[in-house]
Design an enzyme around this catalytic site. Structure first.
Site, mmCIF file in Angstrom:
data_model
loop_
_atom_site.group_PDB
_atom_site.id
_atom_site.type_symbol
_atom_site.label_atom_id
_atom_site.label_comp_id
_atom_site.label_asym_id
_atom_site.label_seq_id
_atom_site.Cartn_x
_atom_site.Cartn_y
_atom_site.Cartn_z
ATOM 1 N N LEU A 152 0.766 -1.500 -0.057
ATOM 2 C CA LEU A 152 -0.318 -0.090 0.706
ATOM 3 C C LEU A 152 1.216 1.211 0.093
ATOM 4 C CD1 LEU A 152 -2.794 0.146 0.185
ATOM 5 C CD2 LEU A 152 -2.868 1.106 2.173
ATOM 6 N N ARG A 203 4.835 -3.819 4.631
ATOM 7 C CA ARG A 203 5.691 -4.252 5.633
ATOM 8 C C ARG A 203 4.900 -3.481 6.652
ATOM 9 N NH1 ARG A 203 10.598 -1.611 2.511
ATOM 10 N NH2 ARG A 203 8.403 -0.662 1.874
ATOM 11 N N ILE A 263 0.575 -5.614 -11.535
ATOM 12 C CA ILE A 263 0.999 -4.615 -12.459
ATOM 13 C C ILE A 263 2.155 -3.746 -11.439
ATOM 14 C CG2 ILE A 263 -0.759 -3.157 -13.143
ATOM 15 C CD1 ILE A 263 0.734 -2.685 -9.778
ATOM 16 N N ARG A 319 6.009 -6.430 -10.287
ATOM 17 C CA ARG A 319 7.096 -7.680 -11.007
ATOM 18 C C ARG A 319 6.534 -8.270 -10.941
ATOM 19 N NH1 ARG A 319 8.764 -2.769 -12.260
ATOM 20 N NH2 ARG A 319 10.304 -1.883 -12.682
ATOM 21 N N ASP A 359 0.470 -7.745 -16.282
ATOM 22 C CA ASP A 359 1.723 -6.636 -16.810
ATOM 23 C C ASP A 359 3.041 -6.768 -16.704
ATOM 24 O OD1 ASP A 359 1.729 -4.084 -18.390
ATOM 25 O OD2 ASP A 359 2.177 -3.139 -17.296
ATOM 26 N N GLU A 372 10.767 -11.159 -18.283
ATOM 27 C CA GLU A 372 10.252 -10.233 -19.822
ATOM 28 C C GLU A 372 11.130 -10.457 -20.676
ATOM 29 O OE1 GLU A 372 8.586 -6.239 -17.816
ATOM 30 O OE2 GLU A 372 7.223 -7.344 -16.855
ATOM 31 N N HIS A 399 3.729 -5.501 -19.966
ATOM 32 C CA HIS A 399 4.479 -4.237 -19.107
ATOM 33 C C HIS A 399 4.381 -2.918 -19.524
ATOM 34 C CE1 HIS A 399 7.810 -3.894 -16.330
ATOM 35 N NE2 HIS A 399 6.702 -2.827 -16.291
HETATM 36 C C1 8YV Z 1 8.653 1.434 -16.382
HETATM 37 C C2 8YV Z 1 8.436 0.792 -14.546
HETATM 38 O O1 8YV Z 1 8.194 0.114 -18.421
HETATM 39 O O2 8YV Z 1 8.524 2.517 -13.582
HETATM 40 C C3 8YV Z 1 8.883 1.117 -13.164
HETATM 41 O O3 8YV Z 1 9.152 0.734 -12.149
HETATM 42 O O4 8YV Z 1 7.987 -1.135 -14.700
HETATM 43 C C4 8YV Z 1 7.820 1.535 -16.033
HETATM 44 O O5 8YV Z 1 7.403 2.499 -15.882
HETATM 45 C C5 8YV Z 1 10.039 0.614 -17.024
HETATM 46 O O6 8YV Z 1 10.925 1.131 -15.764
HETATM 47 C C6 8YV Z 1 10.441 1.156 -17.856
HETATM 48 O O7 8YV Z 1 11.602 0.624 -18.485
#
Ligand code: 8YV
Length: 314
Positions: free
Chosen positions: A154, A177, A232, A234, A258, A263, A281
């Site tokens: 959050l 956390r 959304i 990692r 996403d 990747e 992504h």
């Molecule tokens: C970007 C992201 O696509 O900000 C981040 O952590 O995952 C995305 O906004 C990426 O970092 C750009 O390479």
């Protein structure tokens, strides 16, 4: 710019790469291992600032080849590909691009949740395949409004997702956390506890070693055959093998993803499932947000070159 020299590590938004090359005379780290070793041996000591993105980052080995490095300036809010402990040990500052992408990433989380539960992408494929006149109405799907949603992480983005889904009448709980004082949302002490009380689990936690596999096989089992997972954040935060297995065996109702563990590889077993939405992504990928991320990246670089300080250090 004094004695400063800038190095680009990994691919960047073309306009940013262009600005770095033209206005900062930045060098680009070669891709091939052999060229890279030669380049670093000849020029590694020249560079004081690296500009990179969450896709690439700077690991401890690269950092040690850049003995005069003072800052890693990361395009993106996530910096899990940069070794921040090694950076700290060497006195290297790290910056990211928080806040400017919060709205777009939260929009994507909500859009992905709606698409996954209501199967709009699959319905679109149904129409395009000419199936409506032949097979009739599309099967019924799951309601979004008034569902119970659990958010893992959050932070800025998690809170923006919670605000949006509150307007959908969703009952919001979270795991973080630390419990957040004065939060209007219900705290769960663990991801398993959170998963057992929600219809939809949304992952909005930072990546890296601290959160690796946080959404474990057990959490996915707890979410269960009526539960949905939206990610959304990692891919590393989720046990992807367990997720794929659960989806293939009907042990999870669906998933909207996403981000992925490796990747741009996406588990192909998922391609045939209509209860799964797969995005490449794109959460922050609008012209407006990427321009704001680019501007903040350059503000960090300018500030570091002029004063040695970063505007948005991590
Ligand atoms: C970007 C992201 O696509 O900000 C981040 O952590 O995952 C995305 O906004 C990426 O970092 C750009 O390479």
């Amino acid at each position: 710019m004094g004695n400063h020299s800038v190095l680009q590590v990994g691919p960047l938004k073309p306009s940013l790469a262009h600005t770095l090359a033209v206005d900062y005379a930045a060098a680009v780290l070669p891709d091939s291992a052999a060229e890279r070793a030669d380049f670093l041996a000849r020029r590694g000591a020249d560079f004081t600032a690296v500009v990179t993105s969450g896709r690439t980052g700077v690991d401890a080995a690269l950092m040690s080849s850049l003995p005069n490095l003072g800052a890693v300036i990361n395009f993106g809010v996530g910096y899990d590909t940069t070794d921040v402990d090694a950076a700290e040990a060497r006195g290297v500052g790290v910056s990211n691009t928080p806040d400017v992408l919060t709205d777009c990433v939260a929009d994507t989380a909500v859009g992905l949740m709606i698409d996954t539960l209501r199967q709009f992408s699959a319905s679109d494929r149904y129409v395009r395949a000419g199936r409506w006149p032949v097979d009739g109405s599309y099967p019924l799907t799951r309601q979004v409004s008034n569902t119970r949603v659990g958010i893992i992480g959050l932070g800025r983005i998690g809170k923006a997702i919670a605000r949006r889904l509150s307007a959908f009448g969703c009952d919001i709980s979270y795991h973080n956390r630390h419990e957040i004082a004065d939060s209007p949302y219900t705290y769960a002490a663990s991801p398993v506890e959170l998963a057992s009380n929600v219809d939809v689990l949304i992952v909005a936690a930072a990546g890296g070693d601290g959160t690796r596999g946080l959404v474990s096989r057990e959490v996915i089992e707890e979410l269960g055959p009526r539960g949905y997972l939206i990610n959304i954040a990692r891919g590393s935060v989720v046990d992807e093998d367990a997720l794929v297995e659960a989806l293939l065996n009907g042990k999870l109702a669906g998933a909207g993803l996403d981000v992925f563990a490796d990747e741009p590889k996406v588990p192909e077993e998922l391609f045939g499932l209509n209860n799964v939405v797969l995005l490449p992504h794109v959460a922050s990928g609008t012209e407006q947000t990427r321009a704001a991320m680019e501007a903040l990246t350059l503000r960090n670089l300018d500030s570091f070159l002029a004063t040695g300080n970063l505007v948005t250090p991590v």
